[in-house]
Design a protein around this motif. Sequence first.
Motif, PDB file in Angstrom:
ATOM      1  N   MET A 228       0.833  -1.177   0.000  1.00  0.00           N
ATOM      2  CA  MET A 228       0.000   0.000   0.000  1.00  0.00           C
ATOM      3  C   MET A 228       0.888   1.255   0.000  1.00  0.00           C
ATOM      4  O   MET A 228       1.127   1.803  -1.047  1.00  0.00           O
ATOM      5  CB  MET A 228      -0.959  -0.034   1.176  1.00  0.00           C
ATOM      6  N   PHE A 229       1.392   1.647   1.150  1.00  0.00           N
ATOM      7  CA  PHE A 229       2.206   2.863   1.245  1.00  0.00           C
ATOM      8  C   PHE A 229       3.569   2.563   1.855  1.00  0.00           C
ATOM      9  O   PHE A 229       4.040   3.263   2.742  1.00  0.00           O
ATOM     10  CB  PHE A 229       1.460   3.920   2.068  1.00  0.00           C
ATOM     11  N   ARG A 230       4.238   1.523   1.343  1.00  0.00           N
ATOM     12  CA  ARG A 230       5.543   1.107   1.864  1.00  0.00           C
ATOM     13  C   ARG A 230       6.583   2.225   1.802  1.00  0.00           C
ATOM     14  O   ARG A 230       7.388   2.360   2.712  1.00  0.00           O
ATOM     15  CB  ARG A 230       6.061  -0.092   1.082  1.00  0.00           C
ATOM     16  N   ALA A 231       6.562   2.983   0.739  1.00  0.00           N
ATOM     17  CA  ALA A 231       7.570   4.036   0.568  1.00  0.00           C
ATOM     18  C   ALA A 231       7.441   5.124   1.630  1.00  0.00           C
ATOM     19  O   ALA A 231       8.401   5.829   1.915  1.00  0.00           O
ATOM     20  CB  ALA A 231       7.467   4.638  -0.828  1.00  0.00           C
ATOM     21  N   HIS A 232       6.268   5.253   2.220  1.00  0.00           N
ATOM     22  CA  HIS A 232       6.038   6.296   3.221  1.00  0.00           C
ATOM     23  C   HIS A 232       6.240   5.812   4.652  1.00  0.00           C
ATOM     24  O   HIS A 232       6.761   6.543   5.480  1.00  0.00           O
ATOM     25  CB  HIS A 232       4.627   6.875   3.079  1.00  0.00           C
ATOM     26  N   VAL A 233       5.783   4.565   4.943  1.00  0.00           N
ATOM     27  CA  VAL A 233       5.809   4.112   6.345  1.00  0.00           C
ATOM     28  C   VAL A 233       6.345   2.702   6.538  1.00  0.00           C
ATOM     29  O   VAL A 233       6.291   2.175   7.652  1.00  0.00           O
ATOM     30  CB  VAL A 233       4.404   4.213   6.995  1.00  0.00           C
ATOM     31  N   GLY A 234       6.847   2.058   5.505  1.00  0.00           N
ATOM     32  CA  GLY A 234       7.393   0.712   5.658  1.00  0.00           C
ATOM     33  C   GLY A 234       6.383  -0.375   5.338  1.00  0.00           C
ATOM     34  O   GLY A 234       5.291  -0.108   4.847  1.00  0.00           O
ATOM     35  N   ASN A 235       6.752  -1.614   5.656  1.00  0.00           N
ATOM     36  CA  ASN A 235       5.974  -2.779   5.249  1.00  0.00           C
ATOM     37  C   ASN A 235       4.839  -3.173   6.191  1.00  0.00           C
ATOM     38  O   ASN A 235       4.031  -4.013   5.834  1.00  0.00           O
ATOM     39  CB  ASN A 235       6.903  -3.992   5.085  1.00  0.00           C
ATOM     40  N   ASP A 236       4.779  -2.625   7.373  1.00  0.00           N
ATOM     41  CA  ASP A 236       3.759  -3.027   8.349  1.00  0.00           C
ATOM     42  C   ASP A 236       2.385  -2.523   7.918  1.00  0.00           C
ATOM     43  O   ASP A 236       2.152  -1.312   7.831  1.00  0.00           O
ATOM     44  CB  ASP A 236       4.115  -2.476   9.724  1.00  0.00           C
TER      45      ASP A 236
ATOM     46  N   GLN B 152       0.594   1.289   7.808  1.00  0.00           N
ATOM     47  CA  GLN B 152       0.036   1.808   6.569  1.00  0.00           C
ATOM     48  C   GLN B 152      -1.416   2.248   6.761  1.00  0.00           C
ATOM     49  O   GLN B 152      -1.837   3.275   6.218  1.00  0.00           O
ATOM     50  CB  GLN B 152       0.154   0.759   5.465  1.00  0.00           C
ATOM     51  N   LEU B 153      -2.189   1.498   7.552  1.00  0.00           N
ATOM     52  CA  LEU B 153      -3.570   1.914   7.838  1.00  0.00           C
ATOM     53  C   LEU B 153      -3.600   3.246   8.577  1.00  0.00           C
ATOM     54  O   LEU B 153      -4.405   4.124   8.257  1.00  0.00           O
ATOM     55  CB  LEU B 153      -4.283   0.840   8.667  1.00  0.00           C
ATOM     56  N   HIS B 154      -2.733   3.400   9.565  1.00  0.00           N
ATOM     57  CA  HIS B 154      -2.667   4.673  10.284  1.00  0.00           C
ATOM     58  C   HIS B 154      -2.294   5.813   9.335  1.00  0.00           C
ATOM     59  O   HIS B 154      -2.869   6.902   9.399  1.00  0.00           O
ATOM     60  CB  HIS B 154      -1.673   4.595  11.448  1.00  0.00           C
ATOM     61  N   PHE B 155      -1.340   5.563   8.456  1.00  0.00           N
ATOM     62  CA  PHE B 155      -0.935   6.573   7.474  1.00  0.00           C
ATOM     63  C   PHE B 155      -2.122   6.966   6.591  1.00  0.00           C
ATOM     64  O   PHE B 155      -2.374   8.147   6.365  1.00  0.00           O
ATOM     65  CB  PHE B 155       0.221   6.043   6.623  1.00  0.00           C
TER      66      PHE B 155
END
Length: 109
Positions: free
Chosen positions: A1-9, A13-16
């Motif tokens: 989903m948003f790995r580049a912003h917050v990593g693989n967890d 990613q949901l919080h982001f």
Amino acid sequence: MFRAHVGNDPIDQLHFMADQGFTAFEDNDMRNRSLALQEEMARVMAQRGLQMGVFVAHTIYWQKPNLASGDPALRQAFFGRNQSVYRGGQTGQCNLDDCGAGACGSKTK
């Protein structure tokens, strides 16, 4: 989903997503996630006001048709296999052929 912003967890990613104003998401990898992770994701989604959109419960054939191919084996792989279903705190088996009748306790309509 948003790995580049917050990593693989996926939880991070949901919080982001919630922090960025998203209200829903879809997850093509949901069927590959552990039940414990799915439950944690559901908890975070409820807390953060995220709705679950489409999730993929079958093998995706990107380069060829499956249901429209006329191949009975591909149709059976899609409709006939048993799926684990999470319903209200319990897991069970649901034969996808029975879903229209609500045989597993889920509602499809």
